[in-house]
Design a protein around this motif. Structure first.
Motif, PDB file in Angstrom:
ATOM      1  N   ALA A  46       4.317   6.173   5.040  1.00 36.85           N
ATOM      2  CA  ALA A  46       4.812   5.251   4.025  1.00 36.85           C
ATOM      3  C   ALA A  46       6.138   4.624   4.419  1.00 36.85           C
ATOM      4  N   ALA A  75      -4.453   2.890   2.071  1.00 41.11           N
ATOM      5  CA  ALA A  75      -3.803   3.180   0.795  1.00 41.11           C
ATOM      6  C   ALA A  75      -2.307   2.872   0.855  1.00 41.11           C
ATOM      7  N   ARG A  76      -1.667   3.213   1.963  1.00 36.61           N
ATOM      8  CA  ARG A  76      -0.218   2.995   2.060  1.00 36.61           C
ATOM      9  C   ARG A  76       0.122   1.521   2.167  1.00 36.61           C
ATOM     10  N   ARG A  86      -1.655  -0.886   0.899  1.00 37.47           N
ATOM     11  CA  ARG A  86      -1.900  -1.389  -0.451  1.00 37.47           C
ATOM     12  C   ARG A  86      -0.755  -1.011  -1.385  1.00 37.47           C
ATOM     13  N   GLU A  87      -0.260   0.213  -1.283  1.00 41.43           N
ATOM     14  CA  GLU A  87       0.851   0.642  -2.123  1.00 41.43           C
ATOM     15  C   GLU A  87       2.112  -0.161  -1.822  1.00 41.43           C
ATOM     16  N   THR A  88       2.292  -0.525  -0.556  1.00 41.41           N
ATOM     17  CA  THR A  88       3.495  -1.247  -0.152  1.00 41.41           C
ATOM     18  C   THR A  88       3.444  -2.717  -0.536  1.00 41.41           C
ATOM     19  N   GLY A 137       0.965  -4.208  -2.552  1.00 45.49           N
ATOM     20  CA  GLY A 137       0.263  -4.515  -3.782  1.00 45.49           C
ATOM     21  C   GLY A 137      -1.056  -5.227  -3.520  1.00 45.49           C
ATOM     22  N   GLN A 188     -11.399   2.847  -0.707  1.00 46.20           N
ATOM     23  CA  GLN A 188     -10.571   3.223   0.428  1.00 46.20           C
ATOM     24  C   GLN A 188     -11.399   3.974   1.469  1.00 46.20           C
TER      25      GLN A 188
END
Length: 270
Positions: free
Chosen positions: A160, A192-193, A195-197, A199, A264
């Motif tokens: 991350a 996932a990371r 996407r989390e970063t 959006g 994912q």
């Protein structure tokens, strides 16, 4: 629009960045290729056209131009045979290019692959990319991630903190394009990371030559992905300057925007 998933064949990763791997140059009648320990191809150059993009995944990665058409500073993670660096150096004359490569033995082969010497526009830095991005104050319009070791993306380029560093180093209209192998054991975590970063500002595009990896395009602003018609118009605007079929890239990016991020799953899932 319903979620979209596509089958991919099995494959081996294209690029290795582990310092313990020893690069091997294999020459044939038409190609000069880079391997590590003679096992896995890392890069391939056409003898007759050393600045061309011989591998489909590199051509798909150039789709970043549809989201950032006039980059002034590009950061590349992973040199390999220098395909992307050479192409951008020739076809984007207004862009400065910084390449981060951890393996000095790879950098030592740059003449074999016709990579231009460093000058006011091109700089090849021998450094760990995660440490470099966390320390530099330089910002970029584009970050291209193409760093691998055997088995997939190394942990230091997939946590991350690294993706946050990439996001932080992008200018407000910046774009990241990451080459992700579908069989990487960290594949789900990487998706996932990212996407989390970033959006919802992401699209996972299948590569042009049908190999098992995909290219994640992520852009820093929150603007929605333009429709296919708009991307194709942008591709046409680049047609006279580039040998890459950016219309092909536009279609793949729009397909990639339909990826079911809630699953994912690996790219070759049904």
């Amino acid at each position: 629009m319903p979620p979209f998933n596509w089958p991919f064949p099995r494959f081996r990763a294209f690029r290795s960045r582990a310092a313990v791997d020893r690069p091997v140059v294999v020459e044939s009648g038409q190609f000069v290729s880079l391997y590590f320990d003679g096992r896995e191809m890392q890069s391939s150059m056409l003898r007759a056209a050393p600045y061309a993009l011989a591998l489909g995944y590199t051509r798909t990665m150039m789709g970043f131009l549809l989201l950032q058409p006039a980059p002034r500073h590009i950061c590349m993670i992973g040199l390999g045979g220098g395909s992307l660096a050479k192409y951008c150096y020739r076809h984007l004359p207004d862009a400065n290019i910084t390449v981060i490569e951890v393996n000095p033995e790879v950098i030592a082969l740059r003449d074999r692959f016709c990579i231009p010497p460093d000058d006011e526009r091109l700089s090849v830095v021998c450094a760990d990319a995660a440490l470099y991005l966390s320390a530099t104050a330089q910002t970029f319009d584009v970050v291209l991630l193409d760093g691998f070791k055997e088995g997939g993306v190394p942990a230091e380029l997939s946590d991350a903190a690294f993706y946050e560093a990439c996001h932080s180093r992008l200018n407000s209209d910046g774009v990241m394009a990451a080459n992700l192998p579908g069989e990487d054991p960290r594949h789900r975590e990487n998706l996932a990371r990212i996407r989390e970063t970033f959006g919802s500002s992401v699209a996972l595009a299948p590569v042009e030559d049908g190999a098992g990896n995909g290219i994640v395009f992520a852009w820093k602003n929150a603007a929605p992905l333009p429709p296919l018609e708009a991307l194709m118009k942008r591709a046409d605007q680049h047609a006279g300057q580039h040998s890459v079929d950016l219309v092909e890239a536009a279609v793949r990016i729009v397909i990639g925007a339909r990826y079911d991020w809630t699953r994912q799953g690996p790219l070759n899932s049904a």
